[in-house]
Design an enzyme around this catalytic site. Structure first.
Site, mmCIF file in Angstrom:
data_model
loop_
_atom_site.group_PDB
_atom_site.id
_atom_site.type_symbol
_atom_site.label_atom_id
_atom_site.label_comp_id
_atom_site.label_asym_id
_atom_site.label_seq_id
_atom_site.Cartn_x
_atom_site.Cartn_y
_atom_site.Cartn_z
ATOM 1 N N TYR A 1 0.836 -1.207 0.000
ATOM 2 C CA TYR A 1 0.000 0.000 0.000
ATOM 3 C C TYR A 1 0.867 1.252 0.000
ATOM 4 O O TYR A 1 2.026 1.241 0.422
ATOM 5 C CB TYR A 1 -0.960 0.022 1.194
ATOM 6 C CG TYR A 1 -0.313 0.290 2.543
ATOM 7 C CD1 TYR A 1 -0.198 1.583 3.043
ATOM 8 C CD2 TYR A 1 0.179 -0.763 3.320
ATOM 9 C CE1 TYR A 1 0.389 1.821 4.283
ATOM 10 C CE2 TYR A 1 0.760 -0.533 4.550
ATOM 11 C CZ TYR A 1 0.866 0.759 5.032
ATOM 12 O OH TYR A 1 1.453 1.005 6.256
ATOM 13 N N CYS A 2 0.298 2.342 -0.494
ATOM 14 C CA CYS A 2 0.916 3.674 -0.413
ATOM 15 C C CYS A 2 -0.137 4.628 0.149
ATOM 16 O O CYS A 2 -1.006 4.215 0.914
ATOM 17 C CB CYS A 2 1.453 4.113 -1.772
ATOM 18 S SG CYS A 2 0.200 4.310 -3.069
ATOM 19 N N TRP A 3 -0.075 5.885 -0.217
ATOM 20 C CA TRP A 3 -0.980 6.875 0.385
ATOM 21 C C TRP A 3 -2.431 6.644 -0.019
ATOM 22 O O TRP A 3 -3.323 6.588 0.815
ATOM 23 C CB TRP A 3 -0.546 8.286 0.003
ATOM 24 C CG TRP A 3 -1.488 9.345 0.476
ATOM 25 C CD1 TRP A 3 -2.348 10.084 -0.271
ATOM 26 C CD2 TRP A 3 -1.691 9.769 1.838
ATOM 27 N NE1 TRP A 3 -3.072 10.952 0.527
ATOM 28 C CE2 TRP A 3 -2.686 10.772 1.826
ATOM 29 C CE3 TRP A 3 -1.137 9.393 3.056
ATOM 30 C CZ2 TRP A 3 -3.123 11.404 2.986
ATOM 31 C CZ3 TRP A 3 -1.580 10.030 4.209
ATOM 32 C CH2 TRP A 3 -2.553 11.025 4.173
ATOM 33 N N TYR B 1 -3.393 3.803 2.279
ATOM 34 C CA TYR B 1 -3.413 4.190 3.695
ATOM 35 C C TYR B 1 -4.676 4.966 4.046
ATOM 36 O O TYR B 1 -5.200 4.832 5.152
ATOM 37 C CB TYR B 1 -2.164 5.027 4.008
ATOM 38 C CG TYR B 1 -2.196 5.657 5.379
ATOM 39 C CD1 TYR B 1 -1.887 4.915 6.514
ATOM 40 C CD2 TYR B 1 -2.543 7.002 5.544
ATOM 41 C CE1 TYR B 1 -1.922 5.481 7.775
ATOM 42 C CE2 TYR B 1 -2.585 7.573 6.808
ATOM 43 C CZ TYR B 1 -2.272 6.820 7.908
ATOM 44 O OH TYR B 1 -2.322 7.384 9.159
#
Length: 350
Positions: free
Chosen positions: A94-96, A123
């Site tokens: 996952y990222c932002w 996130y």
């Protein structure tokens, strides 16, 4: 494929071998999914550089530079940090917001043959689930508050209860703070988001059908705020009071707070602001004991002239249901275990 979840327990039960946070180290340090490792595809400086180019020059130039940096860093992670994984490894990335950073890294892992997936929404989706769980949904747990004056070793008793199989929640441990004026801990406190992540993860792991013992706290632990839904449940919880003589409490505090009691400058700086609450004469008396190295005398004076009066005032302001009281003449390991045993017996009434 992307993993889509609708509840926090569902996300925690993802079933993947590893959770990878590809955001920058600064983003990861503020908060992250419990247990996630940080393999940034853009470090702090690179992320800022790409963002500046995007805003001030051109989105195209920013994406071109970002892609080069992302794949360069991703290749480094594969070669150095992920090389030991076999072909059946299943990472969750996952990222932002579940966009380019996590998508690019996941694509690369999939090309190698690993069964990688990305978290839909990244996130931000996770934070929405945490906020809903802590701020909107009713708390499913039955709390029992462990109460008592400062120095009754309530936090340490939680450890003894846990060893006996009792469900406990250590708010001070989650906030990395001893919950008092002198409560700073090495390493500092997590961010508010980080504290909430820790709290939510612990709550999800607990069985709602069994009581959960929590130390009676204020709504603020150091600089971290206890979410209002949990705070309201703690205020309404039945209480078990721990009673210990003053001398035993003073001796315990000298052991538990030796780090700050030995740092005279830091200690003075912490106590000086209390002149506006406890008078100059009272604080001057504390400073005399600090200069004399009288740790027992100081802790006793702090309890008699500050902590105990504040505790008594707080108790008058709230009408708590008393589940029972446990007493001990000391706070050595044998007595702490005996207190835990008595508390465990009282829990049978819940």
């Amino acid at each position: 494929m992307a993993l889509t979840v609708h509840t926090l327990p569902d996300l925690y039960a993802h079933g993947f071998d590893t959770v990878i946070d590809v955001r920058s180290p600064a983003e990861y340090a503020e908060d992250h999914l419990p247990g996630a490792i940080n393999l940034p595809v853009l470090d702090n400086e690179e992320r800022a550089r790409v963002g500046t180019i995007y805003k001030q020059e051109s989105p195209f130039l920013a994406r071109k530079l970002g892609a080069a940096l992302v794949f360069r860093n991703a290749a480094d992670h594969v070669e150095k940090r992920l090389s030991h994984h076999g072909g059946g490894w299943r990472p969750l990335v996952y990222c932002w917001r579940g966009g380019q950073r996590s998508g690019s890294f996941t694509w690369l892992l999939q090309q190698i043959g690993w069964r990688a997936e990305v978290v839909e929404g990244g996130y931000r989706s996770y934070r929405r689930l945490v906020n809903r769980y802590l701020y909107d949904d009713p708390l499913p747990h039955r709390l029992v508050a462990l109460d008592g004056y400062t120095g009754t070793a309530k936090t340490e008793i939680l450890g003894y209860l846990r060893a006996r199989g009792v469900q406990v929640l250590d708010l001070e441990g989650l906030a990395n703070h001893r919950g008092s004026l002198l409560g700073d801990m090495p390493g500092g406190q997590p961010s508010q988001k980080g504290f909430e992540s820790r709290l939510a993860a612990d709550l999800v792991s607990l069985d709602p059908s069994r009581p959960v013992v929590v130390e009676a706290e204020s709504s603020k632990i150091g600089e971290r705020l206890v979410p209002p839904t949990f705070w309201a449940a703690l205020c309404a919880a039945p209480r078990i009071e721990v009673t210990v003589p003053m001398e035993a409490r003073a001796e315990y505090l000298v052991r538990a707070y030796d780090d700050i009691l030995s740092d005279t400058e830091r200690l003075r700086n912490r106590l000086e602001p209390l002149r506006y609450h406890r008078s100059h004469a009272v604080v001057d008396g504390w400073l005399v004991r600090i200069e004399a190295g009288d740790k027992i005398g100081l802790t006793r004076a702090l309890m008699e002239e500050h902590y105990d009066p504040a505790y008594a005032t707080s108790r008058k302001a709230h009408d708590h249901r008393q589940l029972g009281r446990v007493e001990s003449h000391g706070l050595d390991p044998e007595n702490l275990d005996r207190l835990a045993m008595r508390i465990e017996e009282l829990l049978q009434r819940v």
